[in-house]
Design a protein around this motif. Sequence first.
Motif, short mmCIF file in Angstrom:
data_model
loop_
_atom_site.label_atom_id
_atom_site.label_comp_id
_atom_site.label_asym_id
_atom_site.label_seq_id
_atom_site.Cartn_x
_atom_site.Cartn_y
_atom_site.Cartn_z
N GLN A 208 0.86 -1.30 0.14
CA GLN A 208 -0.26 0.04 0.00
C GLN A 208 0.84 1.31 0.11
O GLN A 208 2.01 1.31 0.43
CB GLN A 208 -0.85 0.08 1.20
N VAL A 209 0.37 2.14 -0.65
CA VAL A 209 1.23 3.52 -0.68
C VAL A 209 0.21 4.76 -0.16
O VAL A 209 -1.13 4.88 -0.51
CB VAL A 209 1.55 3.82 -2.28
N THR A 210 0.71 5.34 0.55
CA THR A 210 -0.14 6.61 1.16
C THR A 210 0.80 7.72 1.44
O THR A 210 2.04 7.66 0.67
CB THR A 210 -0.50 6.34 2.81
N GLY A 211 0.36 8.84 1.64
CA GLY A 211 1.14 10.24 1.53
C GLY A 211 2.27 10.17 2.56
O GLY A 211 2.93 11.08 2.37
N ILE A 212 2.16 9.22 3.52
CA ILE A 212 3.32 9.30 4.65
C ILE A 212 4.44 8.04 4.20
O ILE A 212 5.52 7.95 4.97
CB ILE A 212 3.02 9.24 5.89
N GLY A 213 4.12 7.43 3.33
CA GLY A 213 5.02 6.07 3.13
C GLY A 213 4.59 4.81 2.61
O GLY A 213 3.32 4.89 1.71
N LEU A 214 5.17 3.81 2.58
CA LEU A 214 4.90 2.39 1.99
C LEU A 214 4.45 1.36 3.07
O LEU A 214 5.32 1.34 3.76
CB LEU A 214 5.86 2.07 1.02
N THR A 215 3.49 0.87 2.85
CA THR A 215 3.39 -0.62 3.61
C THR A 215 3.63 -1.62 2.87
O THR A 215 3.46 -1.82 1.78
CB THR A 215 1.73 -0.75 4.07
N LEU A 216 4.78 -2.46 3.39
CA LEU A 216 5.36 -3.73 2.70
C LEU A 216 4.29 -4.90 3.12
O LEU A 216 4.05 -5.08 4.40
CB LEU A 216 6.66 -3.85 3.26
#
Length: 324
Positions: A208-216
């Motif tokens: 997942q990609v958000t405005g504060i980073g990446l979830t792996l």
Amino acid sequence: MSTPALNGPMPPVTRRVRAYFAPVNRTLAQPAVFDAAASGLFNLSTPPAPWIDLGWIENFARKSESTFGAVASGSPAAVQVQVREALSASVSFHFLTWGKLTMALSTGSQHMNLLAEAAGAAPDGSGGHAATATAIAPGSSSTFISLSAANAALFSPGQMVAVDVDYTGQIGYVGSAVSGAYVRSAGLVNSDPDYIRRITFNVARVAQVTGIGLTLAQPLLAGAPAAGMKMQAISGFVDREGGTFFHEWSALFVLPGEQGDRILYYYPRLQAVTSAAESAQQLSASIERLALKANCNALPVTDAIDGETVLCFRSFLPSPMTLL
């Protein structure tokens, strides 16, 4: 209170073999330790740290090539003492899945990441000059990479990424968590700042990609990124026929018995002794499954219990309520 009836000893009956691997600290020459007395009955889906579950394997075969000798004396000569002349053992098997670790474990050469290339990069079999790495912000973890909004927008769900430090002239074994290469001189790797990310095992897929980073989608092998680590997108993996580097891993093979017993083979140090190879397994008239073939040599360790030199530890955990 009545004593429950005990069954006589029974031959182990097993269907499959499961493989687990852990990195060897090459700098300290320190393998991963497995203690069957403490952890022998672990849940097969959740092995104890630092062991990594690589699933079920096929065609598992162990071979001992150790040689023995005898010292004879007297007339006529009679054997008085038996000695061990040489230690040698090997193990072979087929991985049923392809991935970063299974490819590396089944080839007797260096294994690398195909970094996303810079525009106009000259082509190379191991991948051309890489695109600029992305700086990681503080507050990251093994499953979340903290980035600025602008940097997060450079990535997308489903991408694979490599996370590690810049190459700044380090000599010797390099790579976080796992030694992915041995550098003899900076000149040999062209002082490439992305070289360690090219060989690192600290890789994962973006969920997942958000405005504060990446979830792996999976945790990084090296844990939370250390200060100074950067990230680059990768498209896949490559190994080569040739080269001077040999990976080294600790291995654990588990045969779960149908009657509650368990056989475990712990190899503290394994190195592949054959180049990359695949085996085609016919599934139907027009479909084949490609399994990775692995053939490894066992290297020795010293058992702290009594100072003996050992290649493999075989443990048997009998089923409950059976005679010994």
